[in-house]
Design a protein around this motif. Structure first.
Motif, PDB file in Angstrom:
ATOM      1  N   ARG A 186       0.823  -1.226   0.000  1.00  0.00           N
ATOM      2  CA  ARG A 186       0.000   0.000   0.000  1.00  0.00           C
ATOM      3  C   ARG A 186       0.847   1.262   0.000  1.00  0.00           C
ATOM      4  NH1 ARG A 186      -1.442   1.413   5.991  1.00  0.00           N
ATOM      5  NH2 ARG A 186      -0.082   0.018   7.145  1.00  0.00           N
ATOM      6  N   HIS A 187       2.089   1.168   0.492  1.00  0.00           N
ATOM      7  CA  HIS A 187       2.931   2.360   0.551  1.00  0.00           C
ATOM      8  C   HIS A 187       3.370   2.813  -0.835  1.00  0.00           C
ATOM      9  CE1 HIS A 187       2.888   2.167   4.856  1.00  0.00           C
ATOM     10  NE2 HIS A 187       3.414   0.954   4.865  1.00  0.00           N
ATOM     11  N   ASP A 188       3.173   1.963  -1.860  1.00  0.00           N
ATOM     12  CA  ASP A 188       3.482   2.347  -3.234  1.00  0.00           C
ATOM     13  C   ASP A 188       2.281   2.954  -3.950  1.00  0.00           C
ATOM     14  OD1 ASP A 188       6.104   1.450  -3.069  1.00  0.00           O
ATOM     15  OD2 ASP A 188       5.588  -0.580  -3.687  1.00  0.00           O
ATOM     16  N   LEU A 189       1.122   2.947  -3.310  1.00  0.00           N
ATOM     17  CA  LEU A 189      -0.090   3.440  -3.951  1.00  0.00           C
ATOM     18  C   LEU A 189      -0.131   4.973  -3.948  1.00  0.00           C
ATOM     19  CD1 LEU A 189      -2.666   0.973  -2.343  1.00  0.00           C
ATOM     20  CD2 LEU A 189      -1.914   0.976  -4.724  1.00  0.00           C
ATOM     21  N   PRO A 190      -0.801   5.565  -4.936  1.00  0.00           N
ATOM     22  CA  PRO A 190      -0.900   7.036  -4.979  1.00  0.00           C
ATOM     23  C   PRO A 190      -2.029   7.599  -4.118  1.00  0.00           C
ATOM     24  CG  PRO A 190      -1.908   6.103  -6.935  1.00  0.00           C
ATOM     25  CD  PRO A 190      -1.352   4.935  -6.152  1.00  0.00           C
ATOM     26  N   TYR A 191      -2.594   6.788  -3.240  1.00  0.00           N
ATOM     27  CA  TYR A 191      -3.666   7.214  -2.347  1.00  0.00           C
ATOM     28  C   TYR A 191      -3.537   6.420  -1.057  1.00  0.00           C
ATOM     29  CZ  TYR A 191      -5.427   3.100  -4.775  1.00  0.00           C
ATOM     30  OH  TYR A 191      -5.537   1.854  -5.341  1.00  0.00           O
ATOM     31  N   LEU A 192      -4.283   6.820  -0.034  1.00  0.00           N
ATOM     32  CA  LEU A 192      -4.210   6.142   1.256  1.00  0.00           C
ATOM     33  C   LEU A 192      -5.288   5.077   1.368  1.00  0.00           C
ATOM     34  CD1 LEU A 192      -3.500   8.997   3.830  1.00  0.00           C
ATOM     35  CD2 LEU A 192      -1.890   7.399   2.780  1.00  0.00           C
ATOM     36  N   THR A 193      -4.917   3.963   1.975  1.00  0.00           N
ATOM     37  CA  THR A 193      -5.864   2.906   2.292  1.00  0.00           C
ATOM     38  C   THR A 193      -5.530   2.391   3.685  1.00  0.00           C
ATOM     39  OG1 THR A 193      -6.590   0.669   1.676  1.00  0.00           O
ATOM     40  CG2 THR A 193      -4.379   1.292   1.040  1.00  0.00           C
ATOM     41  N   ASP A 194      -6.539   2.122   4.504  1.00  0.00           N
ATOM     42  CA  ASP A 194      -6.284   1.748   5.890  1.00  0.00           C
ATOM     43  C   ASP A 194      -6.723   0.327   6.219  1.00  0.00           C
ATOM     44  OD1 ASP A 194      -8.983   2.194   5.714  1.00  0.00           O
ATOM     45  OD2 ASP A 194      -9.120   3.523   7.448  1.00  0.00           O
ATOM     46  N   GLY A 195      -6.912  -0.496   5.193  1.00  0.00           N
ATOM     47  CA  GLY A 195      -7.288  -1.880   5.419  1.00  0.00           C
ATOM     48  C   GLY A 195      -7.859  -2.482   4.154  1.00  0.00           C
ATOM     49  N   ILE A 196      -8.502  -3.626   4.282  1.00  0.00           N
ATOM     50  CA  ILE A 196      -9.191  -4.242   3.147  1.00  0.00           C
ATOM     51  C   ILE A 196     -10.642  -4.500   3.547  1.00  0.00           C
ATOM     52  CG2 ILE A 196      -7.045  -5.320   2.363  1.00  0.00           C
ATOM     53  CD1 ILE A 196      -8.207  -8.038   3.291  1.00  0.00           C
ATOM     54  N   VAL A 197     -11.511  -4.561   2.555  1.00  0.00           N
ATOM     55  CA  VAL A 197     -12.909  -4.931   2.776  1.00  0.00           C
ATOM     56  C   VAL A 197     -13.117  -6.318   2.189  1.00  0.00           C
ATOM     57  CG1 VAL A 197     -15.311  -4.393   2.251  1.00  0.00           C
ATOM     58  CG2 VAL A 197     -13.697  -2.543   2.743  1.00  0.00           C
ATOM     59  N   VAL A 198     -13.659  -7.209   2.997  1.00  0.00           N
ATOM     60  CA  VAL A 198     -13.881  -8.594   2.584  1.00  0.00           C
ATOM     61  C   VAL A 198     -15.389  -8.815   2.489  1.00  0.00           C
ATOM     62  CG1 VAL A 198     -13.425 -11.017   3.097  1.00  0.00           C
ATOM     63  CG2 VAL A 198     -11.777  -9.260   3.795  1.00  0.00           C
ATOM     64  N   LYS A 199     -15.846  -9.256   1.303  1.00  0.00           N
ATOM     65  CA  LYS A 199     -17.276  -9.465   1.068  1.00  0.00           C
ATOM     66  C   LYS A 199     -17.501 -10.869   0.522  1.00  0.00           C
ATOM     67  CE  LYS A 199     -17.633  -4.627  -0.468  1.00  0.00           C
ATOM     68  NZ  LYS A 199     -17.969  -3.736  -1.602  1.00  0.00           N
ATOM     69  N   LEU A 200     -18.580 -11.481   0.944  1.00  0.00           N
ATOM     70  CA  LEU A 200     -19.002 -12.710   0.289  1.00  0.00           C
ATOM     71  C   LEU A 200     -19.340 -12.368  -1.153  1.00  0.00           C
ATOM     72  CD1 LEU A 200     -21.191 -14.179   3.138  1.00  0.00           C
ATOM     73  CD2 LEU A 200     -19.201 -15.300   2.120  1.00  0.00           C
ATOM     74  N   ASN A 201     -18.768 -13.107  -2.093  1.00  0.00           N
ATOM     75  CA  ASN A 201     -18.963 -12.778  -3.504  1.00  0.00           C
ATOM     76  C   ASN A 201     -20.407 -12.997  -3.938  1.00  0.00           C
ATOM     77  OD1 ASN A 201     -18.106 -11.978  -6.081  1.00  0.00           O
ATOM     78  ND2 ASN A 201     -17.797 -14.104  -6.721  1.00  0.00           N
ATOM     79  N   ASP A 202     -21.069 -13.965  -3.363  1.00  0.00           N
ATOM     80  CA  ASP A 202     -22.448 -14.313  -3.723  1.00  0.00           C
ATOM     81  C   ASP A 202     -23.410 -13.306  -3.083  1.00  0.00           C
ATOM     82  OD1 ASP A 202     -24.998 -15.444  -3.999  1.00  0.00           O
ATOM     83  OD2 ASP A 202     -24.224 -17.482  -3.867  1.00  0.00           O
ATOM     84  N   LEU A 203     -24.051 -12.478  -3.911  1.00  0.00           N
ATOM     85  CA  LEU A 203     -24.944 -11.447  -3.369  1.00  0.00           C
ATOM     86  C   LEU A 203     -26.200 -12.050  -2.753  1.00  0.00           C
ATOM     87  CD1 LEU A 203     -24.754  -8.601  -6.053  1.00  0.00           C
ATOM     88  CD2 LEU A 203     -23.436  -8.879  -3.952  1.00  0.00           C
ATOM     89  N   SER A 204     -26.702 -13.164  -3.310  1.00  0.00           N
ATOM     90  CA  SER A 204     -27.899 -13.780  -2.711  1.00  0.00           C
ATOM     91  C   SER A 204     -27.584 -14.302  -1.318  1.00  0.00           C
ATOM     92  CB  SER A 204     -28.420 -14.914  -3.605  1.00  0.00           C
ATOM     93  OG  SER A 204     -27.476 -15.971  -3.666  1.00  0.00           O
ATOM     94  N   LEU A 205     -26.366 -14.818  -1.128  1.00  0.00           N
ATOM     95  CA  LEU A 205     -25.948 -15.265   0.196  1.00  0.00           C
ATOM     96  C   LEU A 205     -25.847 -14.073   1.143  1.00  0.00           C
ATOM     97  CD1 LEU A 205     -25.019 -17.496   2.073  1.00  0.00           C
ATOM     98  CD2 LEU A 205     -22.710 -17.292   1.108  1.00  0.00           C
ATOM     99  N   GLN A 206     -25.309 -12.957   0.659  1.00  0.00           N
ATOM    100  CA  GLN A 206     -25.262 -11.746   1.477  1.00  0.00           C
ATOM    101  C   GLN A 206     -26.669 -11.329   1.922  1.00  0.00           C
ATOM    102  OE1 GLN A 206     -23.081  -8.230   0.417  1.00  0.00           O
ATOM    103  NE2 GLN A 206     -21.519  -9.359  -0.725  1.00  0.00           N
ATOM    104  N   ARG A 207     -27.603 -11.339   0.969  1.00  0.00           N
ATOM    105  CA  ARG A 207     -28.972 -10.910   1.300  1.00  0.00           C
ATOM    106  C   ARG A 207     -29.619 -11.841   2.322  1.00  0.00           C
ATOM    107  NH1 ARG A 207     -29.017  -9.449  -4.318  1.00  0.00           N
ATOM    108  NH2 ARG A 207     -29.729 -11.550  -4.873  1.00  0.00           N
ATOM    109  N   GLN A 208     -29.404 -13.142   2.191  1.00  0.00           N
ATOM    110  CA  GLN A 208     -30.013 -14.090   3.130  1.00  0.00           C
ATOM    111  C   GLN A 208     -29.417 -13.958   4.533  1.00  0.00           C
ATOM    112  OE1 GLN A 208     -30.862 -18.224   1.409  1.00  0.00           O
ATOM    113  NE2 GLN A 208     -29.585 -17.327  -0.204  1.00  0.00           N
ATOM    114  N   LEU A 209     -28.139 -13.651   4.602  1.00  0.00           N
ATOM    115  CA  LEU A 209     -27.516 -13.463   5.915  1.00  0.00           C
ATOM    116  C   LEU A 209     -28.008 -12.190   6.588  1.00  0.00           C
ATOM    117  CD1 LEU A 209     -23.837 -14.533   5.112  1.00  0.00           C
ATOM    118  CD2 LEU A 209     -25.489 -15.780   6.510  1.00  0.00           C
TER     119      LEU A 209
END
Length: 701
Positions: free
Chosen positions: A296-319
């Motif tokens: 991340r220190h090579d990136l031209p912007y700041l980032t303070d972590g990662i976001v992890v999402k279940l790829n399956d949107l229907s699974l997200q909705r059911q949860l």
């Protein structure tokens, strides 16, 4: 365990600090506390309330989704709430999150949880926005606010060029909502702060604060001038409609996965962060997290972590959601580079230029994997600006620096015994009176024989980018200077075996090796010697520029001020420092001494003509098999090339090793040839420049 009275008092103190910080952050747009510190205090409050639920009240910061918006702009209700994400800080937190959603699935369906893949995206350190499009046209832009109600800032949003005013779709859906992050790139942030300081305005504390302040400007022209950027990461189709899902097959439909969402957003005309990845397991998520924690220190912007999402949107909705968070997503934040500790004392160090630098002695604290007990304070003005007292509770920050710095003081927690600090009037090393030039913020010792100045100059001379004298470390230099065997760099070349063998921890074999290293340093080229002289403001890159313009020391020593300043990359301040240095009698004597001793004070004629890399610009990324970063840089410079830190259209070649990051991807996107270490070495010994734009993975891995 804490007594109940102490627990109750601490909970009240934490709530007060967090609520005060939230008000300043959201309502006043003047943050008083860094994000990492807020997270640390928030988790402490969470833990205390979990252990003592009898103290939980409805107004606790842990019981709210977000903060109320300010009333300066029109308030709007979000059609779809913008939920905040639960935070994870360790792999154990991530494992616990995965177990929670899987357990919830079992209880919900009675079945075993599916083998679900994750999509990982970089967590941007910016400002969340909700955009509404009707029939393909942007009709509203709003801040997140408290997640349910935000501020309508459409006129400002329209100035962000990365946000399309019309969707790139012939038949757009009736309503489409896009979520994303507005941010300020690092280059633009630094440029903006320079402009503000030139106009007598206070600089922004960080890019996140600058972006938030920009979006709350009442004048859209100001917003446009600041050049905000935007990455989209979510879309919603409240009333149905279809979006492009596969550009190759030209298929349309409702997104079924987060990957569909990102693909559709790109097709609709939005920028998405290109660094996302699909991870089939939590182990793959961890690998992604570990990679970007460094890259991340090579990136031209700041980032303070990662976001992890279940790829399956229907699974997200059911949860679904908990009271505050979606169950199918989580933010895994980087290990904090900030911590809270106490200032035990303040000492003063003297550097090679005579600069007096106050250093805070701290109660040891674990920060970014190391125990920190000291932090730089820069100068007396910085101490006054912080209103720092000995005994204060402070926030320390570490972002790639060896010695962290104090970024915040908590005066509200100051003990009665705390003492203010004043810069000394005399040098703590040689006891000479110190001075502070009218045009500087630094207090200096001006005694050229000050032991601290001499030590600093010798260590700089022996450093890796200068004469690179192996074995000449800080403790040995301290003994040589204290015994007055060494007063200048030239004295190193007069040392004899008997001068060294009687020193502490110096046996005959070690002494002989050191003498050989000192003798070998005589072969270092003129640019390195020039850098080793330690002229103020002259770094290794500037030394290379000066050496190219003035091939020997006599030409540089006699050069008029105007000729030095005329060199591209050498400004008036550097030019004046060089000009003044060569007109100091002690420095003139040193040059004559070094000449007599046989140092390289001129460019070697053998490497001047037909240098194979002359005029070529290189960028180095990743870990090379045998060469260090500095060795590769020196190799390129010795053969006429120039080395830059960032990839641009002006870059001719990118030298790539293992674990290369965004610089490699940018090079491939721009079609810039990539070399491995072997190819670089071959190029240095060939008059013909060779390279390949073939993807590196097929050539060297």
């Amino acid at each position: 365990m804490m007594p109940r009275e102490t627990v109750a008092s601490r909970i009240q103190q934490l709530r007060h600090l967090l609520q005060k910080a939230s008000y300043a952050y959201y309502a006043l747009d003047r943050p008083i506390m860094e994000d990492a510190v807020y997270d640390q205090l928030y988790r402490e409050l969470q833990d205390l309330e979990a252990a003592h639920p009898e103290y939980i009240t409805a107004d606790s910061p842990t019981q709210r989704v977000g903060e109320a918006p300010v009333s300066q702009f029109a308030s709007v209700v979000h059609r779809i709430p913008l939920y905040s994400l639960e935070n994870a800080f360790t792999l154990a937190d991530m494992v616990a999150w995965q177990e929670r959603w899987q357990r919830y699935w079992r209880n919900l369906t009675g079945d075993s949880p599916p083998a679900a893949a994750y999509i990982c995206e970089l967590k941007m350190d910016g400002v969340a926005l909700a955009l509404t499009y009707e029939n393909g046209l942007l009709v509203r832009g709003a801040t997140r606010g408290d997640g349910t109600r935000g501020e309508e800032i459409t006129s400002n949003v329209r100035t962000i060029r990365a946000i399309p005013l019309r969707l790139n779709l012939e038949t757009p859906p009736a309503i489409l909502e896009v979520r994303g992050e507005a941010f300020l790139g690092l280059d633009r942030f630094h440029q903006l702060n320079q402009e503000r300081q030139a106009q007598g305005e206070p600089p922004f504390a960080n890019p996140r604060n600058a972006a938030a302040g920009t979006l709350r400007q009442l004048e859209p022209r100001v917003v446009a001038q600041r050049q905000l950027d935007f990455f989209a990461y979510a879309l919603h189709l409240p009333d149905g409609g279809v979006v492009p899902l596969d550009p190759q097959r030209q298929t349309y439909g409702q997104p079924q996965s987060q990957r569909h969402v990102l693909t559709a957003l790109q097709q609709l005309g939005f920028r998405v962060n290109p660094e996302y990845a699909e991870c089939p397991t939590l182990e793959a998520v961890q690998a992604y997290y570990n990679h970007w924690q460094t890259a991340r220190h090579d990136l031209p912007y700041l980032t303070d972590g990662i976001v992890v999402k279940l790829n399956d949107l229907s699974l997200q909705r059911q949860l679904g959601f908990t009271q505050k968070f979606p169950r199918g997503c989580i933010a895994w934040k980087y290990e904090p580079e900030q911590a809270i500790t106490d200032v035990v004392a303040i000492t003063v160090q003297v550097g090679r230029t005579g600069a007096l630098t106050p250093v805070a002695e701290l109660e040891p604290v674990l920060l970014a994997g190391t125990t920190v007990s000291r932090a730089t304070l820069h100068n007396g003005d910085r101490i006054a600006e912080l209103d720092l007292h000995i005994g204060d509770k402070v926030v320390i920050h570490k972002a790639g620096e060896i010695i962290p710095e104090i970024v915040r003081v908590f005066p509200e927690l100051r003990p009665e015994t705390a003492e203010p600090f004043q810069m000394p009037s005399h040098c703590p090393e040689c006891h000479s009176p110190v001075v502070r030039p009218a045009d500087e913020v630094v207090t200096r010792c001006v005694n050229p024989q000050c032991p601290a100045i001499v030590r600093g100059q010798i260590l700089h001379w022996a450093s890796r980018d200068a004469l690179d004298i192996q074995g000449l470390g800080e403790k040995l230099v301290q003994q040589l200077v204290a015994s007055q065997r060494v007063r200048t760099a030239a004295d190193l070349y007069r040392l004899r075996l008997e001068d060294l063998v009687n020193l502490e921890r110096m046996a005959a074999k070690s002494a002989q090796k050191l003498l050989q290293a000192i003798a070998q340093s005589k072969t270092q080229p003129w640019p390195r010697v020039l850098y080793g002289l330690g002229i103020r403001h002259v770094g290794s890159v500037n030394a290379q520029l000066l050496a190219e313009a003035f091939p020997d020391v006599d030409q540089l020593a006699c050069a008029p001020h105007e000729a030095i300043c005329a060199i591209h990359g050498i400004g008036p301040e550097i030019g004046q420092a060089v000009y003044d240095w060569f007109r100091t009698p002690a420095h003139q004597a040193l040059i004559q001494d070094l000449k007599t001793l046989g140092l390289q004070l001129a460019q070697h004629p053998a490497i001047t003509p037909d240098q194979p890399l002359r005029g070529k610009r290189f960028v180095i990324t990743g870990t090379l098999p045998t060469l260090s970063r500095n060795q590769a840089k020196q190799l390129i410079q010795d053969h006429g090339g120039k080395v830059s830190e960032s990839v641009s259209a002006q870059t001719d070649y990118v030298v790539v090793g293992e674990n290369a990051g965004s610089k490699l991807r940018r090079a491939e996107a721009l079609g810039i040839p990539c070399l491995n270490e072997t190819e670089l070495i071959e190029m240095c010994h060939s008059a013909k420049i060779r390279g390949s734009t073939e993807p590196l993975a097929r050539r060297i891995f």
